[in-house]
Design a protein around this motif. Sequence first.
Motif, mmCIF file in Angstrom:
data_model
loop_
_atom_site.group_PDB
_atom_site.id
_atom_site.type_symbol
_atom_site.label_atom_id
_atom_site.label_comp_id
_atom_site.label_asym_id
_atom_site.label_seq_id
_atom_site.Cartn_x
_atom_site.Cartn_y
_atom_site.Cartn_z
ATOM 1 N N GLU A 127 0.703 -1.236 -0.033
ATOM 2 C CA GLU A 127 0.118 -0.022 0.214
ATOM 3 C C GLU A 127 0.877 1.400 0.027
ATOM 4 O O GLU A 127 0.451 2.327 -0.639
ATOM 5 N N PHE A 128 1.956 1.217 0.748
ATOM 6 C CA PHE A 128 2.680 2.504 0.756
ATOM 7 C C PHE A 128 3.660 2.738 -0.356
ATOM 8 O O PHE A 128 3.538 4.024 -0.788
ATOM 9 N N ALA A 129 3.940 1.790 -1.084
ATOM 10 C CA ALA A 129 4.428 1.728 -2.730
ATOM 11 C C ALA A 129 3.362 2.354 -3.681
ATOM 12 O O ALA A 129 3.633 3.167 -4.404
ATOM 13 N N ASP A 130 2.238 2.114 -3.250
ATOM 14 C CA ASP A 130 1.128 2.407 -4.295
ATOM 15 C C ASP A 130 0.705 4.002 -4.039
ATOM 16 O O ASP A 130 0.452 4.754 -4.798
ATOM 17 N N VAL A 131 0.857 4.252 -2.820
ATOM 18 C CA VAL A 131 0.778 5.734 -2.520
ATOM 19 C C VAL A 131 1.876 6.643 -3.380
ATOM 20 O O VAL A 131 1.444 7.512 -3.660
ATOM 21 N N HIS A 169 2.827 10.179 -7.798
ATOM 22 C CA HIS A 169 3.587 10.728 -8.984
ATOM 23 C C HIS A 169 2.509 10.627 -10.260
ATOM 24 O O HIS A 169 2.853 11.853 -11.197
ATOM 25 N N ARG A 170 1.721 9.933 -10.355
ATOM 26 C CA ARG A 170 0.538 10.279 -11.234
ATOM 27 C C ARG A 170 -0.193 11.428 -11.146
ATOM 28 O O ARG A 170 -0.347 11.997 -12.209
ATOM 29 N N ASN A 224 9.837 17.274 -13.418
ATOM 30 C CA ASN A 224 11.017 16.971 -12.681
ATOM 31 C C ASN A 224 10.858 15.941 -11.513
ATOM 32 O O ASN A 224 11.709 15.750 -10.523
ATOM 33 N N LEU A 225 9.434 15.224 -11.536
ATOM 34 C CA LEU A 225 9.144 14.351 -10.461
ATOM 35 C C LEU A 225 9.117 12.956 -10.955
ATOM 36 O O LEU A 225 8.348 12.735 -12.060
ATOM 37 N N HIS A 226 10.126 12.147 -10.723
ATOM 38 C CA HIS A 226 10.288 10.740 -11.091
ATOM 39 C C HIS A 226 10.014 9.489 -9.970
ATOM 40 O O HIS A 226 10.317 9.934 -8.948
#
Length: 351
Positions: A290-294, A299-300, A306-308
């Motif tokens: 879940e934290f990775a999905d956050v 990002h989306r 400049n945000l990767h």
Amino acid sequence: MVHDKINFHNVEELEQLPGMAGFVLQRYPKKVRDRLGEGYDERGRYVSSMSTGCEMRFVTTSGRVRITLSAPMDEGDIVVYNGDFFHSMHRLQSGRLHTLQLERNEQFAEVTGESLRTGRFSPDVWRIFVSRSYVAGAGFQVVFHHLETFGHPVRPPVSEELPAIRWLAYGSSITHGSGATVNHNSYIQQAARRLGFDVLNKGLGGSCFCEKETADFFTDHQGWDVATLELGVNMRGIFTTEQFAERAHYLVRSMTAAHPGKPVFLITLFPNSSDRLVAGNHILTRANLEFADVLRRLHRELQLPNLHLIEGHDLLPDFSALAADLIHPSDYGHILIGENLAKRMSAFLSR
């Protein structure tokens, strides 16, 4: 920061403590340190006072120098460089003054200047680097007392003698270097060497909680050109997914709004034991996902040029590259992450 004609790199404050001679090298200002973890887990106040990742840099015509340091708590290692060239390693025992007598190697005078100027730093720059704690494995505190150059002039390095790009790295103990036997094997240092960057390591072992105070400190900080944010692993089991999202959003939005032209890289959680637990639907396993999905959603949603986003599992594809605690990378794991991270950052930055 410059003091006594020495550039104290990655040092926000030189703190004088009552009853103690010298200056403690502090990576975070006191107004931030004293607010970390307020009301839930205050270990960040201790961890942020660790000097690992700080450097003392100077240039002198003297062939010999003496620098006096101490470690008031845990003992740990100091690594000395001439530019990017490894010079020596020294252990500071806790509670004792240590005077390191250092000599410039005579071989430097026997090779061409072009050969010596192939790294990030001029070979004329003495770099006294705070590496790792011998006891705790990551950070330890160092106090500066005195530099002796035997009558020769000393000065801080000029910009032409240093890397042009400064990289602010925020994250967990993995970012601070835990798991690596020496800090220059840590993934941040490995990637920086490959990219030709200078590092401002603001890792907080066990206490990377994305506090508002930390976010505001990074937002106001003018000394960085590129940033990486390795987020989430320390917040599992303490914060809900919604709380993590709120804090991560504030951190990323604040930094990108204040520094719109500077690249910021989000790094999702690295592989760890919670990904492969026998127990199955464990709270930490769910938090990893879940934290990775956050971070992916953030990002989306922002859609900033400049945000990767970089996936931690892509940086460390070999589970056996972890140390035996199954959360920190080993030396091999850190080096593997550093190689892969440098490639991905370089690919984004070259567009």
